[in-house]
Design a protein around this motif. Structure first.
Motif, short mmCIF file in Angstrom:
data_model
loop_
_atom_site.label_atom_id
_atom_site.label_comp_id
_atom_site.label_asym_id
_atom_site.label_seq_id
_atom_site.Cartn_x
_atom_site.Cartn_y
_atom_site.Cartn_z
N LEU A 207 1.01 -1.09 -0.07
CA LEU A 207 0.11 0.02 -0.06
C LEU A 207 0.85 1.18 0.01
O LEU A 207 0.60 2.32 -0.65
N GLY A 208 1.88 1.24 0.77
CA GLY A 208 3.13 2.40 0.63
C GLY A 208 3.15 2.83 -0.64
O GLY A 208 3.31 4.00 -1.12
N ARG A 209 3.79 1.67 -1.46
CA ARG A 209 4.23 2.15 -2.83
C ARG A 209 3.01 2.64 -3.71
O ARG A 209 3.20 3.48 -4.43
N ALA B 248 0.81 8.54 9.21
CA ALA B 248 0.79 8.64 10.41
C ALA B 248 0.50 7.36 11.12
O ALA B 248 -0.59 6.92 11.40
N GLY B 249 1.77 6.63 11.49
CA GLY B 249 1.46 5.21 11.93
C GLY B 249 1.06 4.22 10.80
O GLY B 249 1.46 4.27 9.62
N VAL C 184 -3.04 6.78 6.71
CA VAL C 184 -2.63 7.53 5.74
C VAL C 184 -3.72 8.54 5.11
O VAL C 184 -4.98 8.26 5.09
N GLU C 185 -3.46 9.81 4.72
CA GLU C 185 -4.32 10.70 4.19
C GLU C 185 -3.93 10.97 2.97
O GLU C 185 -2.53 11.37 2.45
N LEU C 186 -4.85 10.82 2.06
CA LEU C 186 -4.75 11.20 0.49
C LEU C 186 -5.34 12.43 0.13
O LEU C 186 -6.77 12.25 -0.50
N PRO C 187 -4.72 13.49 0.15
CA PRO C 187 -5.58 14.82 0.11
C PRO C 187 -6.05 15.02 -1.30
O PRO C 187 -7.09 15.72 -1.25
N ASN C 188 -5.27 14.74 -2.17
CA ASN C 188 -5.78 14.92 -3.53
C ASN C 188 -6.81 13.94 -4.01
O ASN C 188 -7.48 14.39 -5.08
N MET D 163 -9.49 10.92 0.59
CA MET D 163 -9.36 9.71 1.15
C MET D 163 -8.37 9.69 2.53
O MET D 163 -7.64 10.39 2.54
N GLN D 164 -9.02 9.28 3.72
CA GLN D 164 -8.17 8.96 4.71
C GLN D 164 -8.50 7.42 5.12
O GLN D 164 -9.72 6.95 5.34
N LEU D 165 -7.38 6.75 5.35
CA LEU D 165 -7.49 5.43 5.65
C LEU D 165 -6.75 4.76 6.61
O LEU D 165 -5.78 5.27 6.86
N SER D 166 -6.95 3.59 7.29
CA SER D 166 -6.15 3.04 8.07
C SER D 166 -5.96 1.70 7.99
O SER D 166 -6.89 0.97 7.57
#
Length: 214
Positions: A107-109, A121-122, A125-129, A132-135
């Motif tokens: 997922l990081g890639r 953040a741990g 991750v937030e995808l502002p463009n 989306m915000q997911l964990s």
């Protein structure tokens, strides 16, 4: 429990466990949406629900008016409620046969490609463009993990895009066979054998009980 009730209660569950066992026996991850995962589980438990609480509380007036169609309507209502709950929940992706550490690496890639401004953040991750915000849910029961939406404001279209892109990335990931797969397949075969035994040895009884039940 009556023979017919055994067949109805454990039939869908046996099929579900067999499919889950085969999925976990694969040497690659399997991804699905949270709504589909919940709906498939609802189908697996539908037999237990129909011979349990539904059978206990079904109105006699409905059976007298609609006859066997009352059970069809109740089953359809159960599925519709399950589907409504699934689509009403926050977006969620379920990945079977993959550890949370492996998922975070993949997922990081992918996140870096989809949104260069993504901020981690741990395990969140937030995808502002992309809006989306997911964990990543680290509850790694039976070597499965989840990607869960954080916050109410989520872009549904981009969640679908994330699922497609992540599914593509996971095709290149090879994993070992999940040891839980054997247990699920074994339980499914035991339930299937029990159902087959009831039908073969007591087919007339099963038919009569099913007719009386309907």
């Amino acid at each position: 429990m009556a023979s017919a009730h055994i067949c109805i209660a454990f039939g869908p569950l046996a099929v579900y466990l067999l499919l889950m066992g085969l999925i976990n026996a694969l040497r690659r991850p399997f991804i699905t949406t949270g709504a589909r995962d919940l709906f498939s589980l609802s189908i697996a438990l539908s037999g237990l629900v129909m011979v349990g609480p539904v059978n206990l509380f079904v109105p006699d007036s409905a059976l007298s008016v609609f006859g066997p169609w009352a059970w069809v309507l109740l089953f359809a209502l159960y599925l519709l409620v399950s589907l409504l709950i699934g689509i009403s929940c926050r977006p969620r992706l379920v990945i079977y046969n993959l550890s949370s550490e492996q998922l975070k690496s993949v997922l990081g890639r992918l996140v870096a490609q989809l949104d260069p401004d993504a901020r981690w953040a741990g395990d969140s991750v937030e995808l502002p463009n992309l809006g989306m915000q997911l964990s990543i849910d680290k509850r790694n029961a039976m070597r499965s993990c989840q990607i869960i939406a954080v916050g109410i404001e989520q872009n549904q279209a981009n969640w679908s895009k994330l699922k497609r892109e992540l599914a593509t990335e996971l095709t290149n990931v090879k994993v070992t066979t999940n040891p839980y797969a054997i247990s699920m397949i074994a339980v499914a075969l035991v339930l299937g054998t029990l159902i087959a035994q009831q039908i073969i040895e007591n087919h007339s009884l099963v038919y009569n009980q099913l007719r009386d039940w309907l």
